[in-house]
Design a protein around this motif. Structure first.
Motif, PDB file in Angstrom:
ATOM      1  N   PRO A 204      -5.280  -1.164  88.622  1.00 27.60           N
ATOM      2  CA  PRO A 204      -5.659  -1.799  89.890  1.00 27.60           C
ATOM      3  C   PRO A 204      -7.144  -2.164  89.934  1.00 27.60           C
ATOM      4  CG  PRO A 204      -4.233   0.078  90.297  1.00 27.60           C
ATOM      5  CD  PRO A 204      -4.561   0.110  88.829  1.00 27.60           C
ATOM      6  N   SER A 205      -7.426  -3.309  90.518  1.00 28.58           N
ATOM      7  CA  SER A 205      -8.807  -3.805  90.583  1.00 28.58           C
ATOM      8  C   SER A 205      -9.340  -3.887  92.011  1.00 28.58           C
ATOM      9  CB  SER A 205      -8.899  -5.193  89.937  1.00 28.58           C
ATOM     10  OG  SER A 205      -8.045  -6.113  90.594  1.00 28.58           O
ATOM     11  N   GLU A 206      -8.555  -3.375  92.982  1.00 28.91           N
ATOM     12  CA  GLU A 206      -8.994  -3.462  94.381  1.00 28.91           C
ATOM     13  C   GLU A 206      -9.525  -2.130  94.905  1.00 28.91           C
ATOM     14  OE1 GLU A 206      -5.706  -4.183  93.557  1.00 28.91           O
ATOM     15  OE2 GLU A 206      -6.161  -6.301  93.131  1.00 28.91           O
ATOM     16  N   CYS A 225     -15.457  -2.310  88.183  1.00 29.94           N
ATOM     17  CA  CYS A 225     -15.618  -0.865  88.353  1.00 29.94           C
ATOM     18  C   CYS A 225     -14.286  -0.209  88.712  1.00 29.94           C
ATOM     19  CB  CYS A 225     -16.660  -0.571  89.430  1.00 29.94           C
ATOM     20  SG  CYS A 225     -18.356  -0.924  88.909  1.00 29.94           S
ATOM     21  N   CYS A 226     -13.477  -0.881  89.531  1.00 28.84           N
ATOM     22  CA  CYS A 226     -12.167  -0.319  89.875  1.00 28.84           C
ATOM     23  C   CYS A 226     -11.295  -0.196  88.632  1.00 28.84           C
ATOM     24  CB  CYS A 226     -11.481  -1.205  90.909  1.00 28.84           C
ATOM     25  SG  CYS A 226     -12.151  -1.075  92.580  1.00 28.84           S
ATOM     26  N   VAL A 227     -11.251  -1.241  87.804  1.00 33.83           N
ATOM     27  CA  VAL A 227     -10.436  -1.193  86.591  1.00 33.83           C
ATOM     28  C   VAL A 227     -10.890  -0.052  85.688  1.00 33.83           C
ATOM     29  CG1 VAL A 227      -9.886  -2.423  84.459  1.00 33.83           C
ATOM     30  CG2 VAL A 227      -9.798  -3.633  86.645  1.00 33.83           C
ATOM     31  N   VAL A 228     -12.194   0.064  85.461  1.00 30.41           N
ATOM     32  CA  VAL A 228     -12.725   1.119  84.592  1.00 30.41           C
ATOM     33  C   VAL A 228     -12.430   2.496  85.182  1.00 30.41           C
ATOM     34  CG1 VAL A 228     -14.833   2.150  83.653  1.00 30.41           C
ATOM     35  CG2 VAL A 228     -14.499  -0.326  83.550  1.00 30.41           C
ATOM     36  N   ASN A 229     -12.660   2.666  86.483  1.00 31.19           N
ATOM     37  CA  ASN A 229     -12.420   3.960  87.113  1.00 31.19           C
ATOM     38  C   ASN A 229     -10.954   4.372  87.025  1.00 31.19           C
ATOM     39  OD1 ASN A 229     -15.067   4.490  87.882  1.00 31.19           O
ATOM     40  ND2 ASN A 229     -14.864   3.448  89.853  1.00 31.19           N
ATOM     41  N   ASN A 230     -10.053   3.438  87.267  1.00 30.27           N
ATOM     42  CA  ASN A 230      -8.631   3.771  87.229  1.00 30.27           C
ATOM     43  C   ASN A 230      -8.169   4.069  85.802  1.00 30.27           C
ATOM     44  OD1 ASN A 230      -8.140   3.563  90.002  1.00 30.27           O
ATOM     45  ND2 ASN A 230      -8.059   1.335  89.869  1.00 30.27           N
ATOM     46  N   TYR A 231      -8.714   3.336  84.837  1.00 33.09           N
ATOM     47  CA  TYR A 231      -8.386   3.648  83.444  1.00 33.09           C
ATOM     48  C   TYR A 231      -8.885   5.045  83.072  1.00 33.09           C
ATOM     49  CZ  TYR A 231      -8.330   3.548  78.364  1.00 33.09           C
ATOM     50  OH  TYR A 231      -8.109   3.861  77.048  1.00 33.09           O
ATOM     51  N   PRO A 266      -7.067  -0.929  75.611  1.00 29.38           N
ATOM     52  CA  PRO A 266      -6.429  -1.216  76.898  1.00 29.38           C
ATOM     53  C   PRO A 266      -6.709  -2.634  77.401  1.00 29.38           C
ATOM     54  CG  PRO A 266      -8.440   0.029  77.251  1.00 29.38           C
ATOM     55  CD  PRO A 266      -8.242  -0.050  75.752  1.00 29.38           C
ATOM     56  N   TRP A 267      -5.802  -3.127  78.231  1.00 26.60           N
ATOM     57  CA  TRP A 267      -6.077  -4.302  79.054  1.00 26.60           C
ATOM     58  C   TRP A 267      -7.209  -3.945  80.007  1.00 26.60           C
ATOM     59  CZ3 TRP A 267      -6.300  -4.712  84.295  1.00 26.60           C
ATOM     60  CH2 TRP A 267      -6.278  -5.997  84.871  1.00 26.60           C
ATOM     61  N   LEU A 268      -8.256  -4.730  80.019  1.00 23.31           N
ATOM     62  CA  LEU A 268      -9.337  -4.542  80.993  1.00 23.31           C
ATOM     63  C   LEU A 268      -9.678  -5.898  81.605  1.00 23.31           C
ATOM     64  CD1 LEU A 268     -11.811  -1.999  79.267  1.00 23.31           C
ATOM     65  CD2 LEU A 268     -10.003  -1.528  80.941  1.00 23.31           C
ATOM     66  N   GLY A 269      -8.833  -6.338  82.512  1.00 22.53           N
ATOM     67  CA  GLY A 269      -9.058  -7.584  83.222  1.00 22.53           C
ATOM     68  C   GLY A 269      -8.424  -8.773  82.536  1.00 22.53           C
ATOM     69  N   ASN A 270      -7.993  -9.737  83.334  1.00 25.03           N
ATOM     70  CA  ASN A 270      -7.422 -10.960  82.782  1.00 25.03           C
ATOM     71  C   ASN A 270      -8.455 -11.671  81.926  1.00 25.03           C
ATOM     72  OD1 ASN A 270      -4.944 -10.606  84.067  1.00 25.03           O
ATOM     73  ND2 ASN A 270      -5.633 -11.655  85.922  1.00 25.03           N
ATOM     74  N   GLY A 271      -8.022 -12.117  80.740  1.00 26.38           N
ATOM     75  CA  GLY A 271      -8.956 -12.764  79.828  1.00 26.38           C
ATOM     76  C   GLY A 271     -10.043 -11.830  79.337  1.00 26.38           C
ATOM     77  N   ALA A 276     -16.082  -8.424  79.001  1.00 28.34           N
ATOM     78  CA  ALA A 276     -17.167  -9.407  79.033  1.00 28.34           C
ATOM     79  C   ALA A 276     -18.283  -8.959  79.971  1.00 28.34           C
ATOM     80  CB  ALA A 276     -16.630 -10.769  79.468  1.00 28.34           C
ATOM     81  N   GLU A 277     -17.921  -8.463  81.166  1.00 29.44           N
ATOM     82  CA  GLU A 277     -18.947  -8.041  82.114  1.00 29.44           C
ATOM     83  C   GLU A 277     -19.707  -6.819  81.611  1.00 29.44           C
ATOM     84  OE1 GLU A 277     -19.651  -7.465  86.894  1.00 29.44           O
ATOM     85  OE2 GLU A 277     -17.595  -7.673  86.133  1.00 29.44           O
ATOM     86  N   LEU A 278     -19.043  -5.967  80.841  1.00 32.78           N
ATOM     87  CA  LEU A 278     -19.715  -4.800  80.260  1.00 32.78           C
ATOM     88  C   LEU A 278     -20.565  -5.171  79.048  1.00 32.78           C
ATOM     89  CD1 LEU A 278     -17.737  -3.312  82.163  1.00 32.78           C
ATOM     90  CD2 LEU A 278     -17.308  -1.689  80.322  1.00 32.78           C
ATOM     91  N   GLY A 279     -20.470  -6.408  78.604  1.00 25.98           N
ATOM     92  CA  GLY A 279     -21.243  -6.840  77.442  1.00 25.98           C
ATOM     93  C   GLY A 279     -20.677  -6.356  76.130  1.00 25.98           C
ATOM     94  N   VAL A 280     -19.353  -6.066  76.103  1.00 29.47           N
ATOM     95  CA  VAL A 280     -18.689  -5.603  74.878  1.00 29.47           C
ATOM     96  C   VAL A 280     -18.287  -6.820  74.054  1.00 29.47           C
ATOM     97  CG1 VAL A 280     -16.708  -4.370  73.931  1.00 29.47           C
ATOM     98  CG2 VAL A 280     -17.854  -3.503  75.985  1.00 29.47           C
TER      99      VAL A 280
END
Length: 398
Positions: A204-206, A225-231, A266-271, A276-280
């Protein structure tokens, strides 16, 4: 195989592959060393502290600290998988067969599962997910499992498929421990393999339930942050349960060797938006991007009884390998020789521990599409033997 080959050419080719394999005679597991072997493939399991963007957060380090401590007590390394954020059976079947290339299995095939059966083992499969997914109910029979339990054939009485996404690792560990505890002294040794379902994406991303990173501390969007926290919340629970499993195994007299490994990143966001936002970097033209995209952890752990029975240490660096070589690493850790195909594998993994169907190999620690010298010869021997086994030995497995 090229369609310009004549029948005679093909017979000669098969004959050469057969002679190659027969130069490595099958070896039995020695009597007195037939300990239980347990494998758990962990859904979307990876170590986020490998990424510079996350390794500096104490909250993230604390999630993985127990896993890192377990690695120190085990033989550990990284799998270099063929898949990203999905396609889980590629890693699963690579481990169970030793094949670096395969299609979906549609008939009986040779496998390490069948090797265990030939050694007198009971071969059991556990997965708190659907039996029809990836046609596992049929494929498991083709690979040689005696019994398979899925959500729709056993786990459903314990946990729903929706709850299994978030809370099934405890149920899975309880089930595996019961498999061990229900054995008697007169039972055959056990090969027990399971695939977890907890932490299956998307995440979840919300909103989130546990906080590890925030926009204020990172500068990242709330969605990321929601995606990372939930993972991370799911991974924290998974690590707790895997540590419970090792503690429980250590408290038992039954000798057990356990291998834990992740199937894919893991899947971390569409596309891959969160990466990308984490700079990986996921740039596959670089070795860093290749590892970021494909690497997952593995470890091979033995309880006290197994260490005593096998006289092996089960600690140290296992190296970076393709999933097809993971069973070989487990046999090496146990001090076992294995069947003829595994013996051929050792010669191959020594020169290229990476075997991908897209042609990528690894020589002297560097990615390459072109092996040099004797390494290329070993690569060709492995591929020929693998093709021969998959296409010519199916009738032997039936």
């Amino acid at each position: 195989m090229s369609d310009i080959f004549t029948v005679n050419d093909l017979n000669l080719w098969y004959g050469a592959a057969q002679a190659l394999l027969e130069s490595f005679p099958d070896e039995d597991i020695p009597e007195g060393e037939k300990v239980a072997v347990m494998g758990v493939m962990l859904e979307a399991f990876c170590d986020l502290t490998d990424f510079d963007a996350l390794t500096g957060f104490d909250t993230v380090q604390e999630v993985y600290a127990p896993w890192h401590a377990l690695e120190e007590q085990s033989l550990s390394g990284r799998l270099l998988t063929n898949i990203f954020a999905g396609g889980t059976v590629d890693t699963e079947w690579g481990f169970l067969t030793g094949y670096s290339e395969h299609e979906e299995f549609r008939s009986a095939t040779d496998s390490f599962v069948r090797y265990f059966k030939a050694q007198g083992y009971d071969t059991l499969y556990r997965h708190p997910g659907y039996s029809w997914f990836y046609n596992r109910s049929n494929v498991n029979e083709y690979l040689g499992f005696d019994e398979s339990v899925f959500n729709d054939t056993g786990f459903g009485d314990l946990i729903s498929i929706s709850d299994a996404l978030y809370h099934s690792d405890k149920v899975l560990v309880d089930y595996l421990l019961n498999d061990i505890d229900s054995r008697t002294e007169t039972d055959d040794p056990l090969f027990l393999f399971s695939v977890s379902y907890q932490n299956h994406g998307p995440y979840p991303s919300e909103t989130y339930w546990e906080e590890y990173v925030t926009p204020e501390k990172t500068g990242w969007s709330m969605e990321s942050c929601c995606v990372v926290n939930n993972y991370l919340a799911g991974i924290r629970s998974t690590i707790e349960q895997m540590l419970r499993l090792t503690r429980e195994l250590d408290a038992r007299d039954e000798p057990v060797v356990l291998v834990l490994f992740g199937d894919h990143k893991p899947w971390l966001g569409n596309g891959s938006s969160v990466y990308a936002e984490l700079g990986v970097s996921l740039d596959l033209s670089t070795q860093e991007g290749f590892y970021n995209y494909f690497s997952t952890p593995y470890l091979i752990y033995a309880n006290k009884a197994a260490k005593a029975a096998l006289g092996q240490d089960f600690t140290g660096e296992g190296g970076d390998i393709s999933p097809c070589f993971l069973m070989e690493r487990l046999f090496d850790a146990c001090g076992w020789t294995g069947d003829r195909f595994m013996q051929l594998q050792r010669a191959t993994s020594a020169v290229s521990p990476l075997m991908r169907e897209d042609g990528w190999r690894m020589q002297n620690g560097q990615l390459t599409m072109e092996l040099e010298g004797a390494a290329e010869d070993e690569n060709g021997r492995y591929l020929r033997a693998q093709y021969y086994i998959e296409t010519h030995l199916k009738e032997d497995a039936s």
